[in-house]
Design a protein around this motif. Structure first.
Motif, PDB file in Angstrom:
ATOM      1  N   PRO A  63      -0.999  -5.485 -11.126  1.00  0.00           N
ATOM      2  CA  PRO A  63      -1.938  -5.285 -10.137  1.00  0.00           C
ATOM      3  C   PRO A  63      -2.928  -6.536 -10.352  1.00  0.00           C
ATOM      4  CG  PRO A  63      -2.368  -3.906 -11.807  1.00  0.00           C
ATOM      5  CD  PRO A  63      -1.066  -4.714 -12.143  1.00  0.00           C
ATOM      6  N   VAL A  64      -3.706  -6.963  -9.242  1.00  0.00           N
ATOM      7  CA  VAL A  64      -4.787  -8.169  -9.121  1.00  0.00           C
ATOM      8  C   VAL A  64      -6.069  -7.475  -9.773  1.00  0.00           C
ATOM      9  CG1 VAL A  64      -5.933  -9.849  -8.146  1.00  0.00           C
ATOM     10  CG2 VAL A  64      -3.562  -9.528  -7.491  1.00  0.00           C
ATOM     11  N   SER A  65      -6.428  -6.186  -9.226  1.00  0.00           N
ATOM     12  CA  SER A  65      -7.547  -5.613  -9.666  1.00  0.00           C
ATOM     13  C   SER A  65      -7.188  -4.484 -10.718  1.00  0.00           C
ATOM     14  CB  SER A  65      -8.158  -4.826  -8.466  1.00  0.00           C
ATOM     15  OG  SER A  65      -9.315  -4.312  -8.647  1.00  0.00           O
ATOM     16  N   PRO A  66      -8.135  -4.223 -11.412  1.00  0.00           N
ATOM     17  CA  PRO A  66      -8.105  -2.927 -12.587  1.00  0.00           C
ATOM     18  C   PRO A  66      -8.671  -1.714 -11.735  1.00  0.00           C
ATOM     19  CG  PRO A  66     -10.008  -4.654 -12.862  1.00  0.00           C
ATOM     20  CD  PRO A  66      -9.167  -5.078 -12.169  1.00  0.00           C
ATOM     21  N   ALA A  67      -8.959  -1.969 -10.508  1.00  0.00           N
ATOM     22  CA  ALA A  67      -9.752  -0.809  -9.872  1.00  0.00           C
ATOM     23  C   ALA A  67      -8.677   0.377  -9.553  1.00  0.00           C
ATOM     24  CB  ALA A  67     -10.510  -1.165  -8.578  1.00  0.00           C
ATOM     25  N   TYR A  68      -7.219  -0.615  -9.329  1.00  0.00           N
ATOM     26  CA  TYR A  68      -6.227   0.468  -9.051  1.00  0.00           C
ATOM     27  C   TYR A  68      -5.156   0.333 -10.085  1.00  0.00           C
ATOM     28  CZ  TYR A  68      -4.992  -3.860  -6.236  1.00  0.00           C
ATOM     29  OH  TYR A  68      -5.035  -5.179  -6.004  1.00  0.00           O
ATOM     30  N   VAL A  69      -5.368   0.089 -11.081  1.00  0.00           N
ATOM     31  CA  VAL A  69      -4.216  -0.323 -12.262  1.00  0.00           C
ATOM     32  C   VAL A  69      -3.464   0.899 -12.293  1.00  0.00           C
ATOM     33  CG1 VAL A  69      -5.687  -0.004 -14.243  1.00  0.00           C
ATOM     34  CG2 VAL A  69      -3.964  -1.422 -14.455  1.00  0.00           C
ATOM     35  N   LYS A  70      -4.061   2.141 -12.338  1.00  0.00           N
ATOM     36  CA  LYS A  70      -3.346   3.503 -12.552  1.00  0.00           C
ATOM     37  C   LYS A  70      -2.590   3.961 -11.224  1.00  0.00           C
ATOM     38  CE  LYS A  70      -6.408   4.852 -16.069  1.00  0.00           C
ATOM     39  NZ  LYS A  70      -7.544   6.098 -16.360  1.00  0.00           N
ATOM     40  N   GLN A  71      -2.649   3.314 -10.154  1.00  0.00           N
ATOM     41  CA  GLN A  71      -2.055   3.653  -8.983  1.00  0.00           C
ATOM     42  C   GLN A  71      -0.931   2.627  -8.706  1.00  0.00           C
ATOM     43  OE1 GLN A  71      -6.006   3.713  -7.702  1.00  0.00           O
ATOM     44  NE2 GLN A  71      -5.577   5.270  -6.259  1.00  0.00           N
ATOM     45  N   ARG A  72       0.171   3.086  -8.828  1.00  0.00           N
ATOM     46  CA  ARG A  72       1.437   2.248  -8.807  1.00  0.00           C
ATOM     47  C   ARG A  72       1.404   1.696  -7.417  1.00  0.00           C
ATOM     48  NH1 ARG A  72       6.435   0.721 -11.139  1.00  0.00           N
ATOM     49  NH2 ARG A  72       8.087   0.229  -9.607  1.00  0.00           N
ATOM     50  N   ASP A  73       1.388   0.260  -7.324  1.00  0.00           N
ATOM     51  CA  ASP A  73       1.652  -0.530  -5.922  1.00  0.00           C
ATOM     52  C   ASP A  73       0.225  -0.263  -5.184  1.00  0.00           C
ATOM     53  OD1 ASP A  73       4.005  -1.518  -6.828  1.00  0.00           O
ATOM     54  OD2 ASP A  73       5.074  -0.427  -5.498  1.00  0.00           O
ATOM     55  N   PHE A  74      -0.362   0.747  -5.311  1.00  0.00           N
ATOM     56  CA  PHE A  74      -1.675   1.133  -4.517  1.00  0.00           C
ATOM     57  C   PHE A  74      -1.154   0.704  -2.965  1.00  0.00           C
ATOM     58  CE2 PHE A  74      -6.395   0.849  -3.606  1.00  0.00           C
ATOM     59  CZ  PHE A  74      -6.531   2.346  -3.339  1.00  0.00           C
ATOM     60  N   GLU A  75      -0.024   1.458  -2.481  1.00  0.00           N
ATOM     61  CA  GLU A  75       0.319   1.059  -1.299  1.00  0.00           C
ATOM     62  C   GLU A  75      -0.640   1.563  -0.012  1.00  0.00           C
ATOM     63  OE1 GLU A  75       4.512   0.982   1.315  1.00  0.00           O
ATOM     64  OE2 GLU A  75       4.587   1.845  -0.714  1.00  0.00           O
ATOM     65  N   PHE A  76      -0.891   0.759   0.882  1.00  0.00           N
ATOM     66  CA  PHE A  76      -1.848   1.432   1.980  1.00  0.00           C
ATOM     67  C   PHE A  76      -1.181   2.371   2.866  1.00  0.00           C
ATOM     68  CE2 PHE A  76      -3.713   0.751   6.121  1.00  0.00           C
ATOM     69  CZ  PHE A  76      -4.959   1.220   6.011  1.00  0.00           C
ATOM     70  N   THR A  77      -1.773   3.683   2.845  1.00  0.00           N
ATOM     71  CA  THR A  77      -1.389   4.743   3.581  1.00  0.00           C
ATOM     72  C   THR A  77      -1.523   4.806   4.792  1.00  0.00           C
ATOM     73  OG1 THR A  77      -3.316   6.063   2.702  1.00  0.00           O
ATOM     74  CG2 THR A  77      -1.276   6.192   1.370  1.00  0.00           C
ATOM     75  N   GLY A  78      -2.247   4.138   5.598  1.00  0.00           N
ATOM     76  CA  GLY A  78      -2.422   3.543   6.876  1.00  0.00           C
ATOM     77  C   GLY A  78      -1.290   2.720   7.809  1.00  0.00           C
ATOM     78  N   GLU A  79      -1.755   2.202   8.774  1.00  0.00           N
ATOM     79  CA  GLU A  79      -0.853   1.249   9.467  1.00  0.00           C
ATOM     80  C   GLU A  79      -1.336  -0.016   9.461  1.00  0.00           C
ATOM     81  OE1 GLU A  79       0.605   2.639  13.378  1.00  0.00           O
ATOM     82  OE2 GLU A  79       0.542   4.649  12.729  1.00  0.00           O
ATOM     83  N   ILE A  80      -0.692  -1.115   8.984  1.00  0.00           N
ATOM     84  CA  ILE A  80      -1.203  -2.531   9.216  1.00  0.00           C
ATOM     85  C   ILE A  80      -0.249  -2.835  10.402  1.00  0.00           C
ATOM     86  CG2 ILE A  80      -1.036  -4.781   8.166  1.00  0.00           C
ATOM     87  CD1 ILE A  80      -1.276  -3.232   5.560  1.00  0.00           C
ATOM     88  N   GLU A  81      -0.929  -3.454  11.333  1.00  0.00           N
ATOM     89  CA  GLU A  81      -0.253  -4.285  12.647  1.00  0.00           C
ATOM     90  C   GLU A  81       0.194  -5.398  12.148  1.00  0.00           C
ATOM     91  OE1 GLU A  81      -1.426  -6.195  16.857  1.00  0.00           O
ATOM     92  OE2 GLU A  81      -2.782  -4.675  16.120  1.00  0.00           O
ATOM     93  N   LYS A  82      -0.514  -6.157  11.423  1.00  0.00           N
ATOM     94  CA  LYS A  82      -0.129  -7.648  10.964  1.00  0.00           C
ATOM     95  C   LYS A  82      -1.169  -8.057  10.111  1.00  0.00           C
ATOM     96  CE  LYS A  82      -2.064  -9.547  15.201  1.00  0.00           C
ATOM     97  NZ  LYS A  82      -1.573 -10.361  16.535  1.00  0.00           N
TER      98      LYS A  82
END
Length: 730
Positions: free
Chosen positions: A704-723
């Motif tokens: 992970p680039v940020s330690p802010a989400y180091v404990k959340q594997r991949d920290f995948e976005f749960t919404g939708e990304i159009e592009k």
């Protein structure tokens, strides 16, 4: 094991048909990365390398074997039998200098067919594993172009990585023509994985198609930074290096004389410029530097162990006696760790000095996934014993490599274990293979007329210590140059202050047949001999496409040729895209740009919108606790911008803009639906390269680039990304 191997060998011989392929040996090239001349026990080291020692005891060691001073050109020379400039690979594949420099396009020209292409046409199965680094970085994308990838260069199978270096715990893996995920295993190590795959290839081949010979190119990421290895291998060397680099170097030097690896009259040069005597170091420096070398040694022993696993499997399936194994390193040891060593190889590549305090605080993590380590240059000099300087230079520490050839069927028993002192070069290996396999170079490959081989077979040396080899070889890399001829060597030194004016180069002259460690510069005493060699360099350089020369260092990363995909000003990426390696990602250095991301979310949706890099460097844009956050991690400082407002539910347009305000600095601004919601000055950006981990859309995989989400594997976005749209200003 021996009984099983003997039974399997007999079964294999019974299974094989009486076709011509039965007389052709299997060929295995094993290549280490950034390993110095003295790093093997059989070349004078205190490191434990029993499996390579066994190959040396039952084969031949060459003590006058040469490569180029950096990796890609050596690999091109080895795999084609041609001088790398003629083949199109005059420098590292990261640097595609464009059509103006046809010898620096980061790829092997089609008219310089590889050994895999030739052997494939002659009945061989062909396998490549590990480091490729023979395609331009901008072509290392999940969607190609593939014409310079291993499968397009004659290999049936490939498993490894495409660029210059790899994390050992979380590599960016490619299998055949596809990027794949790193195995999710806390005990994973890349070198072990490589040999697991190699053994699978060998076992399948011997089981299903034993009547065909095979060629295997096994190119480890070891010993290149990041130096990473399980702790038990580091612990093997506790106390070994407490005496320091001065004593270890002297011990290797004496051992080399005992082994016959260097002549008795060889001198030991003084410490390289910038290397302090060990007894002048502080306790804090010594503690850190000892750990660096323990880790490097453990890495070497671990690599040797993997090579042993391959040898054991070849023997188990009855293939070892029919196999020729060639072992070498691609260049000398690297000094990129400078005087302190390095724990962040992005900083090292960007020529950013690391503080001893930071290194001391992280000493216990050297070798783990928490550091990307490189030893200090004092230990790099030890690796090059007895020679001067390092990788990237034209001195012997940069261009002399250990070379072990194991081929029991082609060597008389009384010759095995001997040391050979004839001059050989990486371009000579493949012509030797063609001779032993009875193969004539085809005039065409895939309809392309082939250039002649530049190397010459040294097969006669296998059983004749006095056999003649060729007398002349030039060297050139990034404006540094040298010429060897019949025991003499001239070196042309180029400095940054000269720019592209090579007429101002200072030349040195060494009689290396009498002065192997290049301690006596004879340029002033023998100007006629120097002029003879200078003229010979010009002749060879003209013949083998050395011109035009160019002086480039880290700024080679900044060359983006107009005919590359990376030269675009606009990029659109979609959620679900495979990770895009950094060298093929949008080029942002010293430019203004914007990144726009239309999304849909409810109030609970969060995660990474895009991320490039890892814990050591990079940038990330994410939503957490309903706030939009951008972080830029330079490696020694993190710049963070957080939105003042919450990101609303429903559709939104996220924008990050960077306004370039000066050399390697600018202002970063966050926008939410066109409204500015955060801003910060980013005072220091990277000069050459952002990271060694690529771009993810909608998540941050691997490190992970940020330690802010180091404990959340991949920290995948749960919404939708159009592009995700990048717009870049030139």
């Amino acid at each position: 094991m021996k009984a099983e191997a003997a039974q399997n060998k007999e079964a294999k011989e019974n299974d094989r048909s009486a076709g011509e392929d039965t007389e052709k040996p299997n060929i295995v090239y094993i290549v280490l990365d950034d390993s110095g001349f003295s790093d093997l026990a059989s070349y004078g080291s205190e490191m434990k390398t029993p499996n390579l020692d066994k190959l040396a005891e039952n084969g031949l060691r060459y003590n006058n074997s040469h490569v180029t001073p950096v990796c890609s050109p050596t690999r091109a020379a080895l795999l084609t039998g041609r001088n790398p400039h003629s083949a199109g690979m005059a420098t590292v594949a990261n640097f595609d200098m464009g059509p103006e420099y046809p010898n620096k396009r980061g790829r092997i020209k089609p008219e310089a067919g590889t050994v895999a292409e030739v052997l494939k046409e002659n009945g061989y199965n062909t396998y490549a594993l590990g480091k490729w680094h023979l395609a331009p970085s901008h072509q290392a994308t999940p969607a190609g172009p593939y014409e310079n990838w291993p499968l397009a260069k004659g290999f049936d199978r490939f498993y490894g990585f495409l660029e210059d270096s790899s994390d050992q715990y979380k590599p960016e893996l490619v299998q055949d023509n596809s990027f794949i995920e790193t195995p999710d295993d806390e005990n994973y190590h890349f070198s072990e994985d490589l040999v697991d795959q190699a053994n699978q290839y060998v076992t399948d081949h011997a089981s299903v198609n034993p009547d065909k010979p095979f060629f295997m190119y096994l190119a480890f990421g070891a010993q290149h930074q990041p130096v990473q290895v399980p702790k038990k291998y580091i612990d093997m060397y506790k106390g070994v290096y407490d005496k320091g680099w001065d004593e270890i170097r002297k011990e290797r030097f004496e051992r080399q004389k005992e082994l016959g690896i260097i002549p008795e009259n060889t001198g030991l040069p003084p410490l390289n410029p910038g290397v302090k005597p060990w007894d002048q170091l502080t306790k804090e420096e010594k503690n850190a530097f000892i750990r660096f070398q323990e880790t490097y040694a453990g890495f070497m022993t671990h690599t040797d162990e993997q090579i042993g696993r391959l040898i054991d499997n070849l023997e188990r399936v009855g293939e070892l006696e029919d196999t020729m194994i060639v072992f070498l390193s691609d260049n000398g040891a690297s000094s990129m760790g400078k005087d302190t060593g390095s724990i962040n190889h992005t900083l090292a590549y960007n020529d950013i000095k690391e503080s001893l305090d930071d290194i001391a605080k992280n000493t216990k993590y050297i070798g783990s996934d928490k550091t990307k380590a490189e030893f200090p240059q004092g230990w790099a000099q030890v690796s090059g014993t007895p020679y001067r300087l390092y990788k990237s230079t034209m001195y012997n520490a940069g261009i002399k490599s250990p070379l072990i050839v194991y081929y029991p069927k082609g060597m008389k028993e009384e010759a095995r274990g001997e040391v050979r002192s004839q001059f050989v070069h990486a371009i000579d290996v493949t012509p030797t293979v063609y001779e032993l396999a009875g193969i004539k170079l085809p005039t065409e490959i895939k309809g392309v007329e082939q250039m002649p081989l530049h190397g010459e077979s040294f097969a006669d040396t296998f059983n004749d210590g006095g056999a003649e080899t060729r007398k002349t070889q030039f060297f050139e890399n990034n404006g540094q140059r040298a010429i060897y001829h019949d025991g003499w060597k001239a070196i042309g030194l180029h400095s940054p202050a000269q720019g592209q004016d090579f007429t101002l180069d200072k030349w040195e002259l060494y009689h290396v047949a009498e002065d192997a460690s290049e301690t006596k510069d004879l340029a002033g005493a023998q100007p006629e001999k120097l002029k003879e060699l200078q003229d010979l360099f010009e002749e060879e350089a003209g013949k083998y496409n050395v011109f035009p020369m160019s002086f480039i260092m880290g700024d080679g990363f900044l060359s983006i040729p107009k005919d590359s995909l990376r030269a675009k000003n606009s990029f659109t990426f979609y959620q679900g895209m495979s990770r895009l390696p950094e060298g093929a990602s949008p080029f942002l250095i010293n430019r203004s740009y914007s990144i726009t991301v239309p999304i849909k979310r409810d109030k609970k949706d969060e995660g990474v919108l895009l991320a490039l890099g890892s814990t050591e460097s990079g940038y990330t844009l994410y939503i957490k606790n309903n706030r939009l956050v951008y972080e830029y991690n330079r490696g020694n400082k993190v710049y963070k911008i957080e939105s003042r407002q919450k990101v609303p539910s429903g559709p939104s347009t996220i924008t990050y803009k960077f306004d370039h305000t000066g050399q390697h600095k600018g202002t970063g601004t966050l926008y939410l639906n066109g409204e500015k919601v955060g801003e910060a000055a980013i005072e220091e950006t990277h000069k050459f390269k952002l990271s060694f981990e690529g771009l993810d859309i909608g998540k941050d995989s691997n490190y992970p680039v940020s330690p802010a989400y180091v404990k959340q594997r991949d920290f995948e976005f749960t919404g939708e990304i159009e592009k995700v749209v990048y717009q870049i200003q030139q």
